[in-house]
Design an enzyme around this catalytic site. Structure first.
Site, PDB file in Angstrom:
ATOM      1  CG  ASP A 187      25.790  65.530  83.350  1.00  0.00           C
ATOM      2  OD1 ASP A 187      24.978  64.592  83.236  1.00  0.00           O
ATOM      3  OD2 ASP A 187      25.668  66.431  84.194  1.00  0.00           O
ATOM      4  NE  ARG A 216      20.629  67.343  81.961  1.00  0.00           N
ATOM      5  CZ  ARG A 216      21.688  68.003  82.390  1.00  0.00           C
ATOM      6  NH1 ARG A 216      21.686  69.313  82.418  1.00  0.00           N
ATOM      7  NH2 ARG A 216      22.759  67.351  82.777  1.00  0.00           N
ATOM      8  CG  HIS A 225      22.646  56.606  78.300  1.00  0.00           C
ATOM      9  ND1 HIS A 225      23.298  57.634  78.934  1.00  0.00           N
ATOM     10  CD2 HIS A 225      21.576  56.306  79.082  1.00  0.00           C
ATOM     11  CE1 HIS A 225      22.660  57.937  80.056  1.00  0.00           C
ATOM     12  NE2 HIS A 225      21.603  57.150  80.167  1.00  0.00           N
ATOM     13  CD1 TRP A 244      25.461  51.495  91.841  1.00  0.00           C
ATOM     14  CD2 TRP A 244      24.572  50.019  90.425  1.00  0.00           C
ATOM     15  NE1 TRP A 244      26.491  50.728  91.335  1.00  0.00           N
ATOM     16  CE2 TRP A 244      25.963  49.811  90.468  1.00  0.00           C
ATOM     17  CE3 TRP A 244      23.797  49.198  89.599  1.00  0.00           C
ATOM     18  CZ2 TRP A 244      26.605  48.829  89.715  1.00  0.00           C
ATOM     19  CZ3 TRP A 244      24.429  48.218  88.845  1.00  0.00           C
ATOM     20  CH2 TRP A 244      25.813  48.035  88.915  1.00  0.00           C
ATOM     21  CG  LEU A 283      44.297  57.528  74.342  1.00  0.00           C
ATOM     22  CD1 LEU A 283      44.681  58.951  74.758  1.00  0.00           C
ATOM     23  CD2 LEU A 283      42.981  57.566  73.546  1.00  0.00           C
ATOM     24  CD  GLU A 327      43.423  75.740  85.225  1.00  0.00           C
ATOM     25  OE1 GLU A 327      42.305  76.264  85.042  1.00  0.00           O
ATOM     26  OE2 GLU A 327      44.329  76.280  85.879  1.00  0.00           O
TER      27      GLU A 327
HETATM   28  C1  FPP Z   1      25.348  61.136  82.001  1.00  0.00           C
HETATM   29  O1  FPP Z   1      24.228  61.606  81.317  1.00  0.00           O
HETATM   30  C2  FPP Z   1      25.846  59.941  81.409  1.00  0.00           C
HETATM   31  C3  FPP Z   1      25.900  58.719  81.998  1.00  0.00           C
HETATM   32  C4  FPP Z   1      25.459  58.426  83.366  1.00  0.00           C
HETATM   33  C5  FPP Z   1      26.396  57.577  81.254  1.00  0.00           C
HETATM   34  C6  FPP Z   1      27.629  57.841  80.453  1.00  0.00           C
HETATM   35  C7  FPP Z   1      27.704  56.765  79.512  1.00  0.00           C
HETATM   36  C8  FPP Z   1      27.956  56.898  78.220  1.00  0.00           C
HETATM   37  C9  FPP Z   1      28.334  58.138  77.524  1.00  0.00           C
HETATM   38  C10 FPP Z   1      27.815  55.666  77.451  1.00  0.00           C
HETATM   39  C11 FPP Z   1      29.071  55.193  76.876  1.00  0.00           C
HETATM   40  C12 FPP Z   1      30.201  54.969  77.763  1.00  0.00           C
HETATM   41  C13 FPP Z   1      31.127  54.046  77.465  1.00  0.00           C
HETATM   42  C14 FPP Z   1      32.356  53.920  78.251  1.00  0.00           C
HETATM   43  C15 FPP Z   1      30.948  53.150  76.325  1.00  0.00           C
HETATM   44  P1  FPP Z   1      22.882  61.672  82.119  1.00  0.00           P
HETATM   45  O2  FPP Z   1      22.122  60.448  81.826  1.00  0.00           O
HETATM   46  O3  FPP Z   1      23.180  61.929  83.557  1.00  0.00           O
HETATM   47  O4  FPP Z   1      22.196  62.888  81.473  1.00  0.00           O
HETATM   48  P2  FPP Z   1      21.184  63.870  82.206  1.00  0.00           P
HETATM   49  O5  FPP Z   1      21.962  64.606  83.249  1.00  0.00           O
HETATM   50  O6  FPP Z   1      20.759  64.744  81.095  1.00  0.00           O
HETATM   51  O7  FPP Z   1      20.082  63.036  82.762  1.00  0.00           O
END
Ligand code: FPP
Length: 242
Positions: free
Chosen positions: A19, A23, A36, A68, A130, A206
């Site tokens: 997450d 931000r 991202h 989505w 892994l 955990e």
């Molecule tokens: C959450 O941050 C993240 C996501 C919804 C996307 C996770 C994806 C990646 C880390 C990209 C790479 C993944 C792979 C498998 C290549 P957020 O956008 O919800 O952040 P926020 O809470 O600050 O808005």
């Protein structure tokens, strides 16, 4: 009792809610997709070092069934990142002996992405250093709903007797059927929620919630988190032996 954690005390299966990308980017005046993209760098780093930390299974939450609802631009950008990641990482996964699986409802993903996912799963099937599981269009309740639907069909077809259903039966119908339950679930970026991530599988896990945003979750952060997991485990052992 020795303070050196034995390998058995380390988390064999670590699951991560990645997450805070949005931000992280916004705080730097960048558009969310840049966060991202930085998140992908961290995925590469953590996948690369996981075996050095005795992690055998790593499960990462890449896209939820709720994601989505984000802007079309962000969703399209994320889907394109996933396609690019799979294309680019296949070689590394083979070199590093990583088996990749995907969990979640694939039916709503684009055809090209679905093909890339199947190809990577097939290509890495016999790798064993892994086990990386990527949750893509994943929601725990959705996974359970799909499992119950399939169980219902099996009952109707005469292949499953309701009286014989055990917890193991349910486990075997989930997307994660052949993956052990996580020992540790990490959520980055300061939210203290589980957000529908592996609700059945993480029943005894955990949880560590860290304020660090995913784009900043480097190997030292992982090491620190695993250490706090081992400390908890040690306390648990002590209270049991009293
Ligand atoms: C959450 O941050 C993240 C996501 C919804 C996307 C996770 C994806 C990646 C880390 C990209 C790479 C993944 C792979 C498998 C290549 P957020 O956008 O919800 O952040 P926020 O809470 O600050 O808005």
């Amino acid at each position: 009792m020795s303070n050196t954690p034995s390998p058995e005390k380390s988390a064999r299966h670590v699951a991560i809610v990645m997450d805070g990308n949005g931000r992280w980017a916004t705080a730097r005046g960048l558009e969310r997709l840049k966060g991202h993209a930085r998140g992908v760098d961290r995925v590469r780093e953590i996948v690369g070092v996981a075996p050095d930390h005795d992690i055998k299974y790593l499960t990462i939450f890449a896209f939820s069934t709720e994601n989505w609802k984000r802007s079309a631009r962000e969703v399209t950008g994320l889907m394109s990142l996933f396609r690019r990641y799979i294309r680019k990482e296949a070689e590394t996964m083979m070199r590093d002996n990583v088996r990749v699986r995907f969990v979640g409802d694939r039916s709503k993903l684009g055809k090209k992405l679905r093909e890339l996912m199947i190809d990577l799963e097939k290509q890495t099937l016999n790798n064993s250093n892994l086990n990386l599981t990527v949750a893509l269009n994943y929601g725990g309740r959705d996974e359970i709903t799909r499992a119950v639907r399939r169980m219902g069909n099996a009952i109707k077809a005469g292949g499953l007797n309701p009286e014989d259903i055990t917890e193991d039966t349910i486990t075997s119908y989930l997307d994660t059927a052949d993956i052990p339950d996580p020992d540790l679930v990490i959520r980055t970026s300061g939210e203290n929620r589980t957000s529908n991530f592996l609700p059945w599988q993480a029943a005894y896990a955990e949880y560590v919630f860290t304020p660090t945003a995913w784009p900043d979750f480097t190997e030292p952060e992982l090491a620190k988190t695993l250490e706090s997991y081992r400390d908890r485990d040690r306390r648990f052992g002590a209270s049991l032996s009293k």
